[in-house]
Design an enzyme around this catalytic site. Structure first.
Site, PDB file in Angstrom:
ATOM      1  N   ARG A 550     -86.433 -89.469 -19.955  1.00  0.00           N
ATOM      2  CA  ARG A 550     -86.703 -90.052 -18.916  1.00  0.00           C
ATOM      3  C   ARG A 550     -86.352 -91.306 -18.997  1.00  0.00           C
ATOM      4  NH1 ARG A 550     -92.828 -90.760 -15.775  1.00  0.00           N
ATOM      5  NH2 ARG A 550     -92.274 -92.929 -14.618  1.00  0.00           N
ATOM      6  N   ARG A 560     -88.276 -86.355 -11.803  1.00  0.00           N
ATOM      7  CA  ARG A 560     -88.540 -86.689 -13.165  1.00  0.00           C
ATOM      8  C   ARG A 560     -88.528 -85.479 -14.037  1.00  0.00           C
ATOM      9  NH1 ARG A 560     -93.532 -90.076 -11.939  1.00  0.00           N
ATOM     10  NH2 ARG A 560     -92.297 -90.198 -10.000  1.00  0.00           N
ATOM     11  N   ASP A 563     -93.271 -86.886 -17.362  1.00  0.00           N
ATOM     12  CA  ASP A 563     -94.471 -87.932 -16.637  1.00  0.00           C
ATOM     13  C   ASP A 563     -95.754 -87.692 -17.590  1.00  0.00           C
ATOM     14  OD1 ASP A 563     -95.432 -90.103 -15.671  1.00  0.00           O
ATOM     15  OD2 ASP A 563     -95.838 -89.007 -13.354  1.00  0.00           O
TER      16      ASP A 563
END
Length: 642
Positions: A550, A560, A563
């Site tokens: 990321r 993404r 997370d």
């Protein structure tokens, strides 16, 4: 520091995140990152010696200090003895563990054994008590067979065994048996299952838990058995775990019970009891299986699950075991683990047992039952190592006071209750038993609950010892391979010291407020115990996100790779620029509450005091029409245990 002067030897399991240089004893030696086990002794104050090793201030007078300045102690094992030679014997035992790499000269300047430090590429699973338990195993299993029915060798249909295992998840045995009888009275082979309407199967198997999801899963399994294995239920573990909803526990049970092939089915009972015996010292059932495959004689593999499940239900219960009535008490080392916990309770920052909640047996104050004449009955303890009773050992005198000592803190979220086969289980917060949230000892008031506004784990100054704090993290991703990414993130968190980890199932979430065409998200939640501060955990999560791909800077509401969010950190409340606790939008996010309600339904969220389950139910009713979150599958297992 208490005035007690316990004698003994000890093992420190240390996680070294990066290389460090030490003097061993003259030239500088660089220790590579990995896992290390150090053997030491203290003949005039074991508590003080361990407290020195575990303090946070950096004093580098000994070679071990250089290692501890960089690494983190994640496990402490003891042998209470006054014999100095026991240290060298224990060091030799550690050098004999699989994949051990001794560090020459480390800690052995005053003896001839060569090294008291060994490096391991992965977390070592050995127990110092195993050498005492292994010789007694034949007699222990003989006693178990004499009291319980060994049904592992009965003839069974493999497909029916597989179906019954799927039905049994989160369902009582009488309900499972009745549902399986009704189902196989209608359809007996994979062919009718593959073409059946899931709604019909659901009606037949009701009221098993999650009957609709299990009905759909049974149809999927039947079709795959026909397509991949010509209608024959596979016997190999790799083939079985490739089926949807089948984990290692189910696969080992089918292999051993239906095919009578060597396999160890490790469920919560086997995991808990073998840890109490002292045979293993592991964090998860998968680790227990790995270690038992190494040390348990093969003739006991198949019968282990059948016998220990009955023993766990009758005597060795998850809470308040009936040790006084147990016919194996003379060989079991649970009393010794309790004595070790008493010693470690006097050591600030000492980590708890990796999977057991060491609590006083239900009948600790009673004498052993005279019903059995088993040779394994515990003899009276010697005066040098008194039995752990309320007076001599300082055990908690009531349920209320258990929160005062981390060694005896009862946590309903220990990994011993982890079930790797939760593929068919969705969160049912209203049906879960109520559990007490573990409370750090420094914050427990007279009621054993946190004091308002108290800090959970932040330390001030160089000498403040770390405290283990219960934390909850949320995981989310919709790019790449989220399942693999999640597994790698959890492995990194475990390696960094997150203990008693419990991970939810995976949930599919529709994108909310994202650009058109955004892929569906996968979400999960985990709970565990962290010995550092909230800010240290935040920084580590950010580092893991970057290592897994990321970007360091990432906009909101965008796709993404990974997370990681801190949802809860004990009962701590704070509002800062980059860290707000609890998570400011936790009560608004079904994709965070749904998995968290599966792992920690009774955790009270400050400042409202409402449980996670209550928040989940309330938000579900408000957004019932949106159907934003769907349970997808169980959490992927680590390939190291596959």
């Amino acid at each position: 520091m208490p005035a007690t002067q316990t004698q003994g030897v000890y093992l420190l399991t240390i996680r070294l995140p990066r290389a460090c240089a030490v003097t061993v004893p003259r030239p500088d030696t660089t220790l590579a990152a990995g896992w290390y086990v150090y053997t030491g002794s203290a003949m005039s104050g074991l508590e003080a010696r361990l407290a020195r090793h575990l303090r946070t201030s950096q004093v580098r007078h000994w070679h071990l200090d250089h290692l501890l300045a960089v690494g983190r102690v994640l496990n402490v094992q003891l042998q209470l003895t006054g014999e100095k030679a026991a240290e060298c014997r224990l060091a030799a035992t550690v050098r004999g563990w699989p994949e051990a790499e001794p560090v020459a000269g480390f800690g052995s300047t005053d003896c001839r054994c060569g090294s008291h430090l060994a490096r391991f590429p992965a977390r070592p699973l050995g127990s110092v008590l195993a050498a005492e338990v292994l010789p007694a195993l034949p007699g222990m299993y003989r006693e178990l067979r004499g009291r319980y029915h060994d049904h592992s060798r009965e003839d069974r249909d493999p497909f029916r065994t597989l179906v019954a295992c799927i039905l049994s998840l989160r369902t009582q045995d009488p309900v499972t048996d009745a549902a399986a009888d009704r189902l196989f009275a209608v359809m007996r082979t994979p062919q009718p299952f593959a073409v059946a309407d899931p709604a019909r199967i659901a009606k037949i198997i009701f009221p098993v838990g999650m009957y609709r999801q299990k009905a759909q899963r049974l149809v999927q399994i039947a079709r795959l058995v026909l397509e991949r294995f010509n209608g024959n239920t596979p016997a190999e573990i790799d083939d079985l775990v490739s089926l949807p909803g089948v984990g290692r526990k189910t696969a080992n049970l089918v292999r051993s019970f239906a095919f009578h092939l060597p396999a160890i089915c490790v469920d919560t009972h086997v995991h808990r009891i073998t840890n109490r015996w002292g045979l293993v010292r592991t964090t998860t059932p998968d680790e227990t299986e790995c270690e038992l495959r190494r040390i348990l004689p093969a003739q006991h593999w198949m019968e282990t699950n059948a016998l220990l499940v009955q023993h766990g239900q009758a005597l060795c219960r998850p809470t308040r075991p009936k040790c006084g009535a147990c016919f194996l008490r003379g060989a079991c080392r649970y009393d010794e683990l309790l004595r070790h916990a008493v010693v470690l309770a006097h050591v600030p920052g000492a980590p708890p047992h990796p999977s057991l909640d060491l609590v006083e047996p239900a009948d600790a104050a009673t004498s052993p039952s005279p019903v059995s004449s088993s040779p394994f009955r515990r003899a009276p303890a010697a005066a040098t190592t008194p039995a752990p009773d309320r007076v001599n050992a300082g055990l908690p005198t009531s349920r209320r006071s258990k929160a005062r000592s981390p060694a005896f803190r009862r946590s309903p979220f220990a990994v011993a209750e982890h079930n790797p086969d939760r593929a068919n289980a969705a969160p049912q917060p209203s049906q879960r038993p109520k559990a007490r949230s573990p409370v750090p000892p420094a914050q427990a008031g007279r009621s054993g609950r946190p004091s308002p506004g108290s800090e959970t784990s932040e330390t001030h100054g160089n000498t403040a010892p770390p405290r283990f704090t219960r934390v909850a993290l949320g995981l989310g991703a919709n790019l790449g391979d989220p399942r693999t990414t999640f597994r790698l993130a959890v492995d990194e968190l475990r390696a960094a010291g997150l203990s008693n980890v419990r991970v939810s199932s995976l949930y599919e979430t529709e994108p909310i407020g994202c650009p058109p065409g955004t892929p569906v998200f996968l979400n999960a939640a985990l709970t565990g115990h962290w010995s550092g501060t909230a800010r240290e955990l935040l920084q580590f999560c950010k580092d893991v996100e970057v290592r897994l791909g990321r970007p360091a800077r990432h906009g909101r509401n965008l796709s993404r790779v990974i997370d990681l969010d801190i949802l809860l950190f004990g009962d701590e409340q704070r509002r800062e620029t980059d860290l707000t606790l609890p998570h400011p939008r936790l009560g608004e996010r079904l994709f965070a509450l749904a998995p968290l309600a599966e792992t920690a339904p009774n955790w009270r969220v400050p400042p409202t005091g409402r449980t996670v389950a209550a928040l989940f139910r309330s938000l579900s009713r408000q957004r019932r029409a949106e159907r934003q979150v769907r349970r997808a599958e169980s959490f992927p297992a680590s390939p190291s245990t596959a």
